[in-house]
Enzyme design. Sequence first.
Site, PDB file in Angstrom:
ATOM      1  N   GLY A   1     -48.740   4.109  52.264  1.00  0.00           N
ATOM      2  CA  GLY A   1     -47.436   3.443  52.280  1.00  0.00           C
ATOM      3  C   GLY A   1     -47.279   2.494  51.119  1.00  0.00           C
ATOM      4  N   ASN A   2     -46.270   1.651  51.171  1.00  0.00           N
ATOM      5  CA  ASN A   2     -46.050   0.671  50.097  1.00  0.00           C
ATOM      6  C   ASN A   2     -45.472  -0.609  50.683  1.00  0.00           C
ATOM      7  OD1 ASN A   2     -43.008   0.799  49.919  1.00  0.00           O
ATOM      8  ND2 ASN A   2     -43.548   2.949  49.642  1.00  0.00           N
ATOM      9  N   ARG A   3     -45.287  -1.608  49.813  1.00  0.00           N
ATOM     10  CA  ARG A   3     -44.944  -2.950  50.296  1.00  0.00           C
ATOM     11  C   ARG A   3     -43.447  -3.204  50.426  1.00  0.00           C
ATOM     12  NH1 ARG A   3     -49.394  -6.216  50.096  1.00  0.00           N
ATOM     13  NH2 ARG A   3     -51.010  -5.608  48.621  1.00  0.00           N
TER      14      ARG A   3
END
Length: 416
Positions: free
Chosen positions: A218-220
């Site tokens: 995933g990512n932020r």
Amino acid sequence: MAPAGSRREVVLGVSGGIAAYKAVEVLRQLTESGHGVTVVPTESALRFVGEPTWAALSGRPVASDVFAAAHEVPHVRLGRAADLVLVVPATADLLARAVVGRADDLLTSTLLTATCPQVFAPAMHTEMWEHPATRANVATLRERGGLVIEPASGRLTGADSGPGRLPDPLEIAAIARSVLDRSLAAKDALSWDDLAGRHVVVSAGGTREPLDPVRFLGNRSTGRQGYAIARAAAMRGARVTLVSANVELPEVAGVSIVRVETASELEAAVVAAAQDCDAVVMTAAVADFRPLQHQTTKIKKIDDADPEPLKLTRNPDVLAGLVESRESAGAQVRRPVIVGFAAETDDVLRHGREKLRRKGCDLLVVNEVGEGRGFAVDHNTAVVLSADGAEVAITDVSKDLLAHQLWDLINERFVH
Ligand code: CTP
């Protein structure tokens, strides 16, 4: 807290509905943002939430009576000093009284004297909301430049359910801040329905690509900028489809939300919604790759053995795909304005210009991220690059104001 110099004066009008208790949270949100709030409840609102609650939380005397402190002519003083009048909840009766210009209490008198933006957050039973009298009143207030928030659908007082519920207080406070930011920055009179009749699609958040039932890549991305863009469009009258990937924020008032998890799900949802739209704004951080294999059972560690290297495969480029299908559809179909976002950590403009060319979109909003910039912060600095060569710098503004300035640029590109 609001940055120095941006403390604003808000009149929080409260009319007599059970949702008055939720206006308490709106008040807290606004005072915690650093704004000065004077609460003006109607007489019947005080039967739901008493004067001491409003006084304690606003830190000010509560103004409800035109005849109290009459020497100060309170309805004129409050109306003139206000940067925003926000009515939460706005009952059917309050909307009707505002439409006919009644001045039978301090709140309606203040609505008549205030020249600042006026925002109404209606809450009532579905039958009252859908009654032709209320529909006509809402239309009149909007025609006169008022902003009437669409109520949410859901559980109402008692066992019934349907449209008429007060939206989340956090969302109402976000709308109030968005109105203040836009009106503070505006040089001319503002329209709150300049996107009426438009259907726009916004993607927000960050995709998650599952490795196994408990893990993902995933990512932020928090989704805050995308939600601000969806909010701004809805506030200005657009029909908004928000494709939301793994975002933990309150629902945006008046938008249809489609929740997705992966890049493929996001692509399917955006393409479906974009069939009949005027603009697509892709703020979502879409994973470029996904694990080649999605294990259906949890991956176990094997003692003393090195982990297997992760094998990845490409995800679709949703933005480039939208541009491609628009070009191949030809001139006879509606051609949406297509907007991309690019978060870069270095050599921001060069990467941005190159990305705009590669993706073929009409506008690319480029911002610098990393070390406290961009993700999970309230203020944003960006450059909007246009396919026609124009470049507009938007410096140190709230995500809400950036959203409004972006809609101004998109609106110029609609074929009116
Ligand atoms: N985007 C997309 N589909 C992808 C990747 C990105 O639609 N698979 C969109 C994003 O929503 C954004 C824009 O493309 O609007 C730019 O995203 P970015 O990740 O910066 O682009 P990339 O092409 O992945 O470039 P980079 O090599 O810098 O990651």
